[in-house]
Design a protein around this motif. Structure first.
Motif, short mmCIF file in Angstrom:
data_model
loop_
_atom_site.label_atom_id
_atom_site.label_comp_id
_atom_site.label_asym_id
_atom_site.label_seq_id
_atom_site.Cartn_x
_atom_site.Cartn_y
_atom_site.Cartn_z
N ARG A 146 -5.48 2.08 6.27
CA ARG A 146 -6.85 1.38 5.82
C ARG A 146 -6.60 -0.20 5.60
O ARG A 146 -7.50 -0.67 5.88
N ARG A 147 -5.40 -0.32 4.91
CA ARG A 147 -5.34 -1.94 4.48
C ARG A 147 -5.28 -2.83 5.76
O ARG A 147 -5.76 -3.70 5.63
N ALA B 177 0.86 -1.26 0.00
CA ALA B 177 -0.03 -0.07 0.06
C ALA B 177 0.83 1.13 0.03
O ALA B 177 1.97 1.21 0.53
N ARG B 178 0.44 2.23 -0.72
CA ARG B 178 0.92 3.68 -0.50
C ARG B 178 0.85 4.26 1.06
O ARG B 178 0.18 3.62 1.75
N ARG B 179 1.86 5.05 1.28
CA ARG B 179 1.99 5.47 2.54
C ARG B 179 0.55 5.86 3.39
O ARG B 179 0.16 5.49 4.25
N GLN B 180 -0.15 6.47 2.45
CA GLN B 180 -1.43 7.04 2.85
C GLN B 180 -2.48 6.14 3.10
O GLN B 180 -3.47 6.36 3.75
N ASP B 181 -2.29 4.95 2.33
CA ASP B 181 -3.28 3.96 2.39
C ASP B 181 -3.11 2.68 3.38
O ASP B 181 -3.72 1.71 3.53
N SER C 201 0.01 7.47 11.46
CA SER C 201 -0.78 8.64 11.14
C SER C 201 -0.32 9.88 11.51
O SER C 201 -0.21 11.02 10.45
N THR D 267 -8.63 -3.12 7.44
CA THR D 267 -9.47 -4.04 6.46
C THR D 267 -8.98 -5.38 6.46
O THR D 267 -9.60 -6.47 6.72
#
Length: 417
Positions: A273-274, A266-270, A400, A277
């Motif tokens: 979220r992953r 995942a990209r850093r900003q995602d 974050s 999930t």
């Protein structure tokens, strides 16, 4: 979906042959001999983790982020380290299992040695590169063939020892085939031109991964030894229940494997979220898995034990709960915390869970046999998962904050100019 299918084929094949070999061993040499093979395999499982030296935990994420030369170097370093480790570790687990095996010492010793060679596996390489069908060809097929040949010989009059030896041959063949494919020795000139670290530096860089995986393996492998020594009457029941639980986790490996490759990419900003999930998916799947196991376990255990082993309903409930919690913990440690680069949390939680859980196993085995031992395992595993979840929450908060700081830098620069 193609990736999931590819990994699923491998895991299902391994799970099926691993379960199918149990009744063959019981019929070939009796429940007591198989029980000591299982005890030896548990001891060898600790050796396998030492031989693997943490690559199974840290390897997929590092390979996924590396370029072609770095990947080649990483695998070459892992092979050198593993070949240096396998001889002393193999001798050690064989000796320990021989001492535990009593009248079936050779069965326990060879079982330990066979399982220790699993640490040579290159599956972390194929997982990191999301190559399920190469994993199937080079890792799974040789192991399945080895076990299948062993089953053939046992059903035609050979002892269970022959079956274990063929499992050993299959594992070594898989390691050789994978190494030839990855390193391509006909291109040694290219490999020699790549810079490699000193062995001491490589071993040091893997310290967190190997520490956590060794402790985890000790926690899953030591209880059967404890039961064998202090509650031998409960050993056959515990052995078959523990075997079922382990093989179900192996069969569900594709679930964890997919997340091991998906979350770190995942990209850093995602990433957060992953991670969340993956955790939600693990919890939902674990609940469904525990219910399904409880429904099919009575017949499965009766078949595996050749009708000679009959665990209580409470034992089956505990087996289902342990399996569900184990699945969630595997996702949290191998996918979530590894992606967040917090293997130190995994190591600490595993150490505390082991220190608490193993004494509970011993006390439970003395007091209530197989059921008590399983209660001890569940207590330690639950504590470990709780500590990992707490550590993951802190890691998410820190991630974050760091991501927010990074996004604020350009704005500050613009306003200053």
């Amino acid at each position: 979906m193609n990736t999931i299918v590819g990994y699923s084929i491998s895991m299902v094949l391994l799970a099926v042959v691993s379960l199918a070999v149990i009744p063959s061993m019981v019929m070939a040499s009796g429940a007591a001999a198989w029980g000591m093979i299982a005890a030896g395999q548990s001891i060898g499982g600790v050796g396998a983790v030492i031989v693997a030296y943490g690559w199974g935990l840290s390897g997929p994420a590092s390979v996924a982020r590396a370029d072609a030369n770095m990947r080649l170097t990483a695998y070459a370093e892992s092979v050198i380290c593993k070949l240096l480790i396998i001889v002393p570790v193999g001798l050690l687990v064989f000796s320990v299992a021989w001492g535990v095996g009593r009248d079936y010492a050779i069965f326990a010793g060879v079982g330990a040695l066979s399982t220790a060679t699993v640490g040579l596996t290159a599956n972390w390489w194929f997982v990191g590169l999301m190559q399920p069908y190469r994993l199937l060809v080079f890792e799974t097929v040789p192991r399945v063939l080895g076990t299948g040949i062993g089953i053939f010989y046992m059903t035609h009059g050979s002892s269970a020892l022959v079956g274990v030896l063929w499992q050993l041959i299959g594992m070594v063949t898989a390691f050789v085939a994978s190494t030839i494919w990855i390193l391509q020795p006909w291109r040694l000139r290219r490999l020699r031109s790549l810079p490699r670290r000193r062995i001491g530096m490589v071993l040091s860089s893997q310290r967190l991964g190997v520490t956590s995986t060794v402790l985890s393996s000790l926690y899953t492998s030591t209880p059967i030894v404890i039961v064998s020594l202090i509650a031998p009457g409960a050993q056959p029941v515990y052995a078959v229940v523990e075997k079922v639980q382990r093989q179900v986790i192996v069969g569900l490996g594709p679930f964890v494997t997919i997340l091991q490759g998906w979350v770190p990419k995942a990209r850093r900003q995602d990433l957060v979220r992953r991670v969340r999930t993956g955790l939600v998916a693990a919890v939902v799947f674990a609940v469904a898995l525990a219910g399904l196991m409880l429904a099919v376990a009575p017949e499965l255990v009766r078949w595996l034990g050749g009708g000679q082993i009959k665990p209580s309903f409470v034992t089956l409930i505990l087996m289902a709960l342990i399996t569900g919690v184990s699945l969630i913990e595997a996702v949290v440690s191998k996918a979530c915390l590894a992606a967040l680069r917090r293997l130190d949390v995994v190591t600490g939680a595993t150490a505390i869970g082991t220190l608490v859980g193993l004494p509970c196993v011993a006390i439970g085995a003395v007091s209530w046999g197989a059921e008590g031992a399983l209660c001890g395992i569940f207590a330690g595993l639950s504590l470990r998962l709780l500590l990992e979840l707490m550590g993951m929450r802190r890691a998410i908060a820190q991630h974050s904050e760091d991501a927010l700081d990074v996004t604020m830098v350009p704005e500050i620069g613009v306003s200053g100019s």
